[in-house]
Design a protein around this motif. Structure first.
Motif, PDB file in Angstrom:
ATOM      1  N   ILE A  70       0.849  -1.187   0.000  1.00 24.82           N
ATOM      2  CA  ILE A  70       0.000   0.000   0.000  1.00 24.82           C
ATOM      3  C   ILE A  70       0.886   1.239   0.000  1.00 24.82           C
ATOM      4  CG2 ILE A  70      -1.904  -1.160   1.161  1.00 24.82           C
ATOM      5  CD1 ILE A  70      -1.090   0.300   3.735  1.00 24.82           C
ATOM      6  N   PRO A  71       0.339   2.392  -0.435  1.00 27.90           N
ATOM      7  CA  PRO A  71       1.140   3.620  -0.396  1.00 27.90           C
ATOM      8  C   PRO A  71       1.477   4.015   1.038  1.00 27.90           C
ATOM      9  CG  PRO A  71      -0.799   3.909  -1.775  1.00 27.90           C
ATOM     10  CD  PRO A  71      -0.961   2.610  -1.067  1.00 27.90           C
ATOM     11  N   GLU A  72       2.739   4.317   1.275  1.00 25.42           N
ATOM     12  CA  GLU A  72       3.167   4.806   2.587  1.00 25.42           C
ATOM     13  C   GLU A  72       3.223   6.327   2.569  1.00 25.42           C
ATOM     14  OE1 GLU A  72       6.520   3.754   5.868  1.00 25.42           O
ATOM     15  OE2 GLU A  72       7.148   3.702   3.778  1.00 25.42           O
ATOM     16  N   THR A  73       3.833   6.876   1.513  1.00 27.48           N
ATOM     17  CA  THR A  73       3.872   8.317   1.325  1.00 27.48           C
ATOM     18  C   THR A  73       3.555   8.626  -0.128  1.00 27.48           C
ATOM     19  OG1 THR A  73       6.219   8.400   0.747  1.00 27.48           O
ATOM     20  CG2 THR A  73       5.658   8.600   3.096  1.00 27.48           C
ATOM     21  N   ALA A  84      -4.361  27.309 -17.940  1.00 29.13           N
ATOM     22  CA  ALA A  84      -5.585  26.562 -18.241  1.00 29.13           C
ATOM     23  C   ALA A  84      -5.464  25.075 -17.906  1.00 29.13           C
ATOM     24  CB  ALA A  84      -5.952  26.726 -19.708  1.00 29.13           C
ATOM     25  N   GLN A  85      -4.260  24.604 -17.674  1.00 32.37           N
ATOM     26  CA  GLN A  85      -4.034  23.183 -17.426  1.00 32.37           C
ATOM     27  C   GLN A  85      -3.955  22.890 -15.927  1.00 32.37           C
ATOM     28  OE1 GLN A  85      -3.875  20.778 -19.777  1.00 32.37           O
ATOM     29  NE2 GLN A  85      -4.354  22.365 -21.272  1.00 32.37           N
ATOM     30  N   LEU A  86      -4.589  21.817 -15.511  1.00 36.81           N
ATOM     31  CA  LEU A  86      -4.495  21.352 -14.135  1.00 36.81           C
ATOM     32  C   LEU A  86      -3.983  19.916 -14.134  1.00 36.81           C
ATOM     33  CD1 LEU A  86      -7.723  22.789 -12.503  1.00 36.81           C
ATOM     34  CD2 LEU A  86      -5.384  23.547 -12.185  1.00 36.81           C
ATOM     35  N   ALA A  87      -2.774  19.741 -14.622  1.00 38.30           N
ATOM     36  CA  ALA A  87      -2.194  18.406 -14.693  1.00 38.30           C
ATOM     37  C   ALA A  87      -1.226  18.219 -13.535  1.00 38.30           C
ATOM     38  CB  ALA A  87      -1.466  18.226 -16.023  1.00 38.30           C
ATOM     39  N   TYR A  88      -1.413  17.112 -12.800  1.00 32.90           N
ATOM     40  CA  TYR A  88      -0.571  16.793 -11.661  1.00 32.90           C
ATOM     41  C   TYR A  88       0.142  15.475 -11.918  1.00 32.90           C
ATOM     42  CZ  TYR A  88      -4.297  19.704  -9.652  1.00 32.90           C
ATOM     43  OH  TYR A  88      -5.206  20.676  -9.411  1.00 32.90           O
ATOM     44  N   VAL A  89       1.270  15.299 -11.265  1.00 29.76           N
ATOM     45  CA  VAL A  89       1.949  14.015 -11.263  1.00 29.76           C
ATOM     46  C   VAL A  89       2.279  13.669  -9.813  1.00 29.76           C
ATOM     47  CG1 VAL A  89       2.886  14.090 -13.602  1.00 29.76           C
ATOM     48  CG2 VAL A  89       4.173  15.135 -11.734  1.00 29.76           C
ATOM     49  N   SER A  90       2.443  12.390  -9.561  1.00 27.24           N
ATOM     50  CA  SER A  90       2.701  11.940  -8.191  1.00 27.24           C
ATOM     51  C   SER A  90       3.731  10.824  -8.189  1.00 27.24           C
ATOM     52  CB  SER A  90       1.402  11.487  -7.532  1.00 27.24           C
ATOM     53  OG  SER A  90       0.753  10.526  -8.323  1.00 27.24           O
ATOM     54  N   LYS A  91       4.304  10.618  -7.005  1.00 28.41           N
ATOM     55  CA  LYS A  91       5.312   9.581  -6.798  1.00 28.41           C
ATOM     56  C   LYS A  91       5.018   8.956  -5.431  1.00 28.41           C
ATOM     57  CE  LYS A  91       9.554  10.743  -7.827  1.00 28.41           C
ATOM     58  NZ  LYS A  91      10.964  11.194  -7.749  1.00 28.41           N
ATOM     59  N   PHE A  92       5.136   7.638  -5.329  1.00 34.64           N
ATOM     60  CA  PHE A  92       4.793   6.920  -4.103  1.00 34.64           C
ATOM     61  C   PHE A  92       5.998   6.209  -3.513  1.00 34.64           C
ATOM     62  CE2 PHE A  92       1.014   6.999  -6.740  1.00 34.64           C
ATOM     63  CZ  PHE A  92       0.012   7.324  -5.851  1.00 34.64           C
ATOM     64  N   THR A  93       5.930   5.961  -2.204  1.00 28.98           N
ATOM     65  CA  THR A  93       6.771   4.968  -1.555  1.00 28.98           C
ATOM     66  C   THR A  93       5.800   3.927  -1.004  1.00 28.98           C
ATOM     67  OG1 THR A  93       6.792   6.103   0.574  1.00 28.98           O
ATOM     68  CG2 THR A  93       8.613   6.576  -0.937  1.00 28.98           C
ATOM     69  N   TRP A  94       6.289   2.704  -0.831  1.00 31.59           N
ATOM     70  CA  TRP A  94       5.398   1.589  -0.525  1.00 31.59           C
ATOM     71  C   TRP A  94       5.780   0.899   0.767  1.00 31.59           C
ATOM     72  CZ3 TRP A  94       1.534   1.726  -3.873  1.00 31.59           C
ATOM     73  CH2 TRP A  94       1.775   2.352  -5.089  1.00 31.59           C
ATOM     74  N   LYS A  95       4.809   0.242   1.360  1.00 32.86           N
ATOM     75  CA  LYS A  95       5.046  -0.607   2.526  1.00 32.86           C
ATOM     76  C   LYS A  95       4.126  -1.812   2.443  1.00 32.86           C
ATOM     77  CE  LYS A  95       1.725   1.474   5.709  1.00 32.86           C
ATOM     78  NZ  LYS A  95       1.572   2.066   7.027  1.00 32.86           N
ATOM     79  N   PHE A 129      -0.533  10.599   5.658  1.00 36.87           N
ATOM     80  CA  PHE A 129       0.449  11.422   4.980  1.00 36.87           C
ATOM     81  C   PHE A 129      -0.257  12.472   4.144  1.00 36.87           C
ATOM     82  CE2 PHE A 129       3.483  12.700   1.781  1.00 36.87           C
ATOM     83  CZ  PHE A 129       4.628  12.877   2.532  1.00 36.87           C
ATOM     84  N   ALA A 130       0.265  13.696   4.163  1.00 33.71           N
ATOM     85  CA  ALA A 130      -0.295  14.775   3.349  1.00 33.71           C
ATOM     86  C   ALA A 130       0.825  15.734   2.958  1.00 33.71           C
ATOM     87  CB  ALA A 130      -1.375  15.507   4.108  1.00 33.71           C
ATOM     88  N   LYS A 131       0.663  16.342   1.813  1.00 31.83           N
ATOM     89  CA  LYS A 131       1.638  17.321   1.342  1.00 31.83           C
ATOM     90  C   LYS A 131       0.913  18.342   0.477  1.00 31.83           C
ATOM     91  CE  LYS A 131       5.957  17.832  -1.125  1.00 31.83           C
ATOM     92  NZ  LYS A 131       7.071  17.161  -1.771  1.00 31.83           N
ATOM     93  N   GLY A 143      -2.303  19.488  -3.631  1.00 29.99           N
ATOM     94  CA  GLY A 143      -2.080  18.680  -2.439  1.00 29.99           C
ATOM     95  C   GLY A 143      -2.240  17.212  -2.760  1.00 29.99           C
ATOM     96  N   CYS A 144      -1.675  16.381  -1.897  1.00 26.04           N
ATOM     97  CA  CYS A 144      -1.820  14.945  -2.045  1.00 26.04           C
ATOM     98  C   CYS A 144      -1.884  14.327  -0.649  1.00 26.04           C
ATOM     99  CB  CYS A 144      -0.704  14.345  -2.878  1.00 26.04           C
ATOM    100  SG  CYS A 144       0.953  14.900  -2.459  1.00 26.04           S
ATOM    101  N   SER A 145      -2.691  13.306  -0.506  1.00 26.10           N
ATOM    102  CA  SER A 145      -2.886  12.671   0.795  1.00 26.10           C
ATOM    103  C   SER A 145      -3.073  11.182   0.642  1.00 26.10           C
ATOM    104  CB  SER A 145      -4.109  13.237   1.505  1.00 26.10           C
ATOM    105  OG  SER A 145      -3.931  14.583   1.832  1.00 26.10           O
ATOM    106  N   VAL A 146      -2.726  10.455   1.731  1.00 31.84           N
ATOM    107  CA  VAL A 146      -2.981   9.027   1.837  1.00 31.84           C
ATOM    108  C   VAL A 146      -3.710   8.810   3.151  1.00 31.84           C
ATOM    109  CG1 VAL A 146      -1.948   6.732   2.063  1.00 31.84           C
ATOM    110  CG2 VAL A 146      -0.897   8.411   0.555  1.00 31.84           C
ATOM    111  N   TRP A 147      -4.797   8.043   3.097  1.00 33.02           N
ATOM    112  CA  TRP A 147      -5.569   7.674   4.300  1.00 33.02           C
ATOM    113  C   TRP A 147      -5.578   6.165   4.415  1.00 33.02           C
ATOM    114  CZ3 TRP A 147      -7.412  11.154   0.625  1.00 33.02           C
ATOM    115  CH2 TRP A 147      -7.596  12.463   1.046  1.00 33.02           C
ATOM    116  N   THR A 148      -5.473   5.653   5.637  1.00 33.97           N
ATOM    117  CA  THR A 148      -5.590   4.213   5.871  1.00 33.97           C
ATOM    118  C   THR A 148      -6.464   3.952   7.085  1.00 33.97           C
ATOM    119  OG1 THR A 148      -3.647   4.066   7.311  1.00 33.97           O
ATOM    120  CG2 THR A 148      -3.291   3.715   4.964  1.00 33.97           C
ATOM    121  N   SER A 149      -6.883   2.702   7.188  1.00 31.70           N
ATOM    122  CA  SER A 149      -7.716   2.311   8.333  1.00 31.70           C
ATOM    123  C   SER A 149      -6.863   1.938   9.514  1.00 31.70           C
ATOM    124  CB  SER A 149      -8.605   1.145   7.968  1.00 31.70           C
ATOM    125  OG  SER A 149      -7.855   0.052   7.502  1.00 31.70           O
TER     126      SER A 149
END
Length: 149
Positions: A70-73, A84-95, A129-131, A143-149
Motif C-alpha cells: 500500500i502507499p506509505e507516502t 488553463a491546465q491542471l495536470a498533476y503528477v505523483s510519486k509513491f513509496t510503498w510498505k 500522509f499529506a503534502k 495537495g496529495c494525501s494518503v488515508w488508511t484504516s
C-alpha cells in the motif's frame, strides 16, 4: 552404453537433470526479483520510482496492491504550469499492507482534498500522509494525501 556420471552434471550441480533443478531456478529467480524490490524496509522498483500521471498512478497502485503493498507516502507536483491546465503528477513509496487494511489516496486542489478528508473520516480512515505544493510562478497549490484504516 555407459554414461560417465561426472560429465552428466552441469557445472558441478548435484541437482542437474532432476525436477528439483527447474524448481530451484524458479525459486531463485523469484527471490532475486523480490529482493530487488526491497530497499530499506520499503518496497520500490526502479520502474515505479518516477513521476506518474493519474492514469499511470492508478495502474501502479493496483499492481502494487496485488503484490500486497500500500502507499506509505505520496509526493505531488504540477506537471504543467500553463494557467488553463491542471495536470498533476505523483510519486509513491510503498510498505507491506497489514491484514485487513483499507486505504485511499488523492491528488488535487487543497479544497478538493478537504472534502475527501471528511469522506475518509466518515468511513473510518485517518490521514497518514499529506503534502501541499505551491507553484511559485502561478501561486496555485496542489495537495496529495494518503488515508488508511
Amino acid at each position: 552404453m555407459r554414461i560417465d556420471q561426472a560429465s552428466s552434471r552441469l557445472a558441478g550441480s548435484r541437482w542437474a537433470g532432476s525436477k528439483w533443478a527447474g524448481r530451484a531456478s524458479v525459486t531463485l529467480g523469484a527471490l532475486m526479483l523480490l529482493g530487488g524490490c526491497m530497499t530499506s524496509g520499503r518496497d520500490q522498483t526502479s520502474a515505479i520510482d518516477r513521476w506518474l500521471t493519474t492514469a499511470d498512478a492508478n495502474a501502479v497502485v493496483n499492481a502494487m496492491a496485488a503484490k500486497g503493498l500500500i502507499p506509505e507516502t505520496i509526493d505531488c507536483r504540477f506537471a504543467d504550469t500553463t494557467p488553463a491546465q491542471l495536470a498533476y503528477v505523483s510519486k509513491f513509496t510503498w510498505k507491506r499492507a497489514p491484514a485487513n487494511t483499507r486505504y485511499h489516496w488523492e491528488v488535487g486542489d487543497p479544497t478538493f482534498l478537504a472534502s475527501k478528508e471528511v469522506r475518509a473520516n466518515r468511513v473510518g480512515l485517518r490521514r497518514v500522509f499529506a503534502k501541499v505544493v505551491r507553484d511559485p510562478a502561478s501561486g496555485r497549490k496542489v495537495g496529495c494525501s494518503v488515508w488508511t484504516s
